[in-house]
Design a protein around this motif. Structure first.
Motif, PDB file in Angstrom:
ATOM      1  N   VAL A  94      42.941 -26.303   0.532  1.00 53.90           N
ATOM      2  CA  VAL A  94      43.660 -27.244   1.614  1.00 53.90           C
ATOM      3  C   VAL A  94      45.231 -27.169   1.376  1.00 53.90           C
ATOM      4  N   GLN A  95      45.853 -27.555   2.458  1.00 52.13           N
ATOM      5  CA  GLN A  95      47.278 -27.769   2.487  1.00 52.13           C
ATOM      6  C   GLN A  95      47.630 -29.147   2.281  1.00 52.13           C
ATOM      7  N   VAL A  96      48.723 -29.449   1.446  1.00 48.19           N
ATOM      8  CA  VAL A  96      49.645 -30.599   1.284  1.00 48.19           C
ATOM      9  C   VAL A  96      51.197 -30.039   1.761  1.00 48.19           C
ATOM     10  N   ASP A  97      51.791 -31.119   2.752  1.00 49.39           N
ATOM     11  CA  ASP A  97      52.851 -30.774   3.141  1.00 49.39           C
ATOM     12  C   ASP A  97      54.129 -31.478   2.576  1.00 49.39           C
ATOM     13  N   MET A  98      55.013 -30.673   2.256  1.00 52.41           N
ATOM     14  CA  MET A  98      56.325 -31.483   1.851  1.00 52.41           C
ATOM     15  C   MET A  98      56.918 -32.129   3.156  1.00 52.41           C
ATOM     16  N   ARG A  99      57.492 -33.326   2.845  1.00 52.68           N
ATOM     17  CA  ARG A  99      57.958 -34.244   3.737  1.00 52.68           C
ATOM     18  C   ARG A  99      57.118 -34.720   4.973  1.00 52.68           C
ATOM     19  N   SER A 100      55.788 -34.691   4.665  1.00 53.95           N
ATOM     20  CA  SER A 100      54.831 -35.204   5.778  1.00 53.95           C
ATOM     21  C   SER A 100      54.424 -36.419   5.400  1.00 53.95           C
ATOM     22  N   GLU A 101      54.233 -37.273   6.378  1.00 59.13           N
ATOM     23  CA  GLU A 101      53.693 -38.616   6.317  1.00 59.13           C
ATOM     24  C   GLU A 101      52.218 -38.849   6.452  1.00 59.13           C
ATOM     25  N   LEU A 102      51.367 -37.520   6.598  1.00 60.60           N
ATOM     26  CA  LEU A 102      50.254 -37.619   6.605  1.00 60.60           C
ATOM     27  C   LEU A 102      49.340 -38.312   5.492  1.00 60.60           C
ATOM     28  N   PRO A 103      48.523 -39.168   5.773  1.00 59.26           N
ATOM     29  CA  PRO A 103      47.714 -39.885   4.402  1.00 59.26           C
ATOM     30  C   PRO A 103      46.833 -38.786   3.762  1.00 59.26           C
ATOM     31  N   VAL A 104      46.751 -39.006   2.289  1.00 56.99           N
ATOM     32  CA  VAL A 104      45.722 -38.431   1.542  1.00 56.99           C
ATOM     33  C   VAL A 104      45.229 -39.126   0.571  1.00 56.99           C
ATOM     34  N   LYS A 105      44.029 -39.264   0.065  1.00 56.89           N
ATOM     35  CA  LYS A 105      43.505 -39.800  -0.883  1.00 56.89           C
ATOM     36  C   LYS A 105      43.760 -39.231  -2.300  1.00 56.89           C
ATOM     37  N   GLY A 106      44.511 -39.678  -3.256  1.00 57.56           N
ATOM     38  CA  GLY A 106      44.757 -39.202  -4.340  1.00 57.56           C
ATOM     39  C   GLY A 106      43.736 -39.263  -5.389  1.00 57.56           C
ATOM     40  N   PHE A 107      43.616 -38.607  -6.525  1.00 55.40           N
ATOM     41  CA  PHE A 107      42.743 -38.634  -7.557  1.00 55.40           C
ATOM     42  C   PHE A 107      42.407 -39.877  -8.295  1.00 55.40           C
ATOM     43  N   ASN A 108      43.599 -40.860  -8.094  1.00 52.75           N
ATOM     44  CA  ASN A 108      43.353 -42.166  -8.752  1.00 52.75           C
ATOM     45  C   ASN A 108      42.776 -43.035  -7.653  1.00 52.75           C
ATOM     46  N   GLY A 109      42.518 -42.588  -6.548  1.00 55.93           N
ATOM     47  CA  GLY A 109      41.720 -43.254  -5.490  1.00 55.93           C
ATOM     48  C   GLY A 109      42.747 -44.177  -4.500  1.00 55.93           C
ATOM     49  N   GLN A 110      43.998 -43.898  -4.712  1.00 51.47           N
ATOM     50  CA  GLN A 110      44.734 -44.578  -3.752  1.00 51.47           C
ATOM     51  C   GLN A 110      45.186 -43.417  -2.606  1.00 51.47           C
ATOM     52  N   MET A 111      45.525 -44.200  -1.485  1.00 54.15           N
ATOM     53  CA  MET A 111      46.022 -43.505  -0.463  1.00 54.15           C
ATOM     54  C   MET A 111      47.691 -43.336  -0.559  1.00 54.15           C
ATOM     55  N   GLN A 112      47.941 -42.258  -0.193  1.00 46.50           N
ATOM     56  CA  GLN A 112      49.417 -41.859  -0.471  1.00 46.50           C
ATOM     57  C   GLN A 112      49.810 -40.683   0.738  1.00 46.50           C
ATOM     58  N   THR A 113      50.927 -40.621   0.845  1.00 44.78           N
ATOM     59  CA  THR A 113      51.190 -39.719   1.837  1.00 44.78           C
ATOM     60  C   THR A 113      51.294 -38.016   1.350  1.00 44.78           C
ATOM     61  N   HIS A 114      51.562 -37.297   1.828  1.00 48.15           N
ATOM     62  CA  HIS A 114      51.430 -35.788   1.483  1.00 48.15           C
ATOM     63  C   HIS A 114      52.872 -35.620   0.562  1.00 48.15           C
ATOM     64  N   ASP A 115      53.804 -36.143   1.205  1.00 50.20           N
ATOM     65  CA  ASP A 115      55.074 -35.950   0.438  1.00 50.20           C
ATOM     66  C   ASP A 115      54.828 -36.697  -0.903  1.00 50.20           C
ATOM     67  N   GLN A 116      54.326 -38.026  -0.961  1.00 45.33           N
ATOM     68  CA  GLN A 116      54.259 -38.770  -2.474  1.00 45.33           C
ATOM     69  C   GLN A 116      53.464 -37.852  -3.000  1.00 45.33           C
ATOM     70  N   CYS A 117      52.532 -37.185  -2.641  1.00 46.26           N
ATOM     71  CA  CYS A 117      51.595 -36.392  -3.552  1.00 46.26           C
ATOM     72  C   CYS A 117      52.384 -35.287  -4.173  1.00 46.26           C
ATOM     73  N   VAL A 118      53.276 -34.631  -3.230  1.00 51.25           N
ATOM     74  CA  VAL A 118      53.929 -33.518  -3.621  1.00 51.25           C
ATOM     75  C   VAL A 118      54.928 -33.882  -4.946  1.00 51.25           C
ATOM     76  N   LYS A 119      55.639 -35.054  -4.586  1.00 45.83           N
ATOM     77  CA  LYS A 119      56.465 -35.453  -5.413  1.00 45.83           C
ATOM     78  C   LYS A 119      55.775 -35.979  -7.092  1.00 45.83           C
ATOM     79  N   GLN A 120      54.478 -36.647  -6.590  1.00 40.66           N
ATOM     80  CA  GLN A 120      53.860 -36.883  -7.966  1.00 40.66           C
ATOM     81  C   GLN A 120      53.610 -35.658  -8.725  1.00 40.66           C
ATOM     82  N   TRP A 121      53.276 -34.131  -8.073  1.00 36.98           N
ATOM     83  CA  TRP A 121      53.141 -33.225  -8.788  1.00 36.98           C
ATOM     84  C   TRP A 121      54.311 -32.540  -9.305  1.00 36.98           C
ATOM     85  N   ARG A 122      55.427 -33.022  -8.672  1.00 39.77           N
ATOM     86  CA  ARG A 122      56.912 -32.366  -9.196  1.00 39.77           C
ATOM     87  C   ARG A 122      56.740 -31.028  -8.633  1.00 39.77           C
ATOM     88  N   VAL A 123      56.376 -30.868  -7.598  1.00 39.03           N
ATOM     89  CA  VAL A 123      56.661 -29.577  -6.905  1.00 39.03           C
ATOM     90  C   VAL A 123      58.153 -29.563  -6.042  1.00 39.03           C
TER      91      VAL A 123
END
Length: 169
Positions: A94-123
């Motif tokens: 799957v692909q997660v995009d930097m700077r994207s506002e697309l929603p994604v359900k994270g491993f903690n069960g919470q919805m976040q944006t792709h960009d928030q996920c990228v920042k959480q992973w420190r990419v």
């Protein structure tokens, strides 16, 4: 005089033909780059990381997450030359995009944006490939950046083999 008219008519027909041929060839050459560009390779955007990981683990494979950036030529190379063909063969990617506002359900069960996920992973480098196993844990070292195009596939194969080995142990 009629012989002169026939020669003139013949000459005009040839000029018209050559002129039209030149225009046709020019038009074809202008359109050639459009024909040579295949549709861009697309990976599915992550929508629910827990669900996508569950599918991957059922297939006894790691989930590969490609962190991408719009317009990144290295991302395009990795996607078109390696990841998209693998995904079409059924490999879980799957692909997660930097700077994207697309929603994604994270491993903690919470919805976040792709960009928030990228920042959480420190990419911070695109492309980055992350190889995930149970509970969303990283199985092997990330692949960061474009690497040398000639060796990208070899590095990718090595990481997949290590991730599979880690899953089985």
């Amino acid at each position: 005089m009629s012989q002169l008219n026939a020669v003139t008519q013949d000459l005009m027909t040839r000029r018209t033909y050559v002129s039209r041929l030149g225009l046709s060839l020019t038009g074809a050459l202008v359109g050639l780059p459009l024909l040579s560009q295949a549709a861009p390779a697309i990976l599915p955007a992550a929508t629910s990381l827990p669900d996508e990981l569950e599918k991957a683990l059922k297939a006894k494979e790691p989930l590969i997450v490609m962190v991408s950036l719009a317009g990144c030529p290295f991302c395009k190379m990795a996607r078109e030359s390696h990841l998209s063909p693998m995904q079409k063969q059924g490999f879980p990617i799957v692909q997660v995009d930097m700077r994207s506002e697309l929603p994604v359900k994270g491993f903690n069960g919470q919805m976040q944006t792709h960009d928030q996920c990228v920042k959480q992973w420190r990419v911070s480098i695109a492309p980055t490939l992350i190889f995930l196993g149970p509970k969303g844990q990283e199985l092997v070292e990330r692949m960061e950046g474009g690497y040398l195009p000639d060796f990208y596939g070899a590095y990718l194969d090595e990481r997949i083999a290590l991730a599979r080995k880690s899953l089985r142990s």
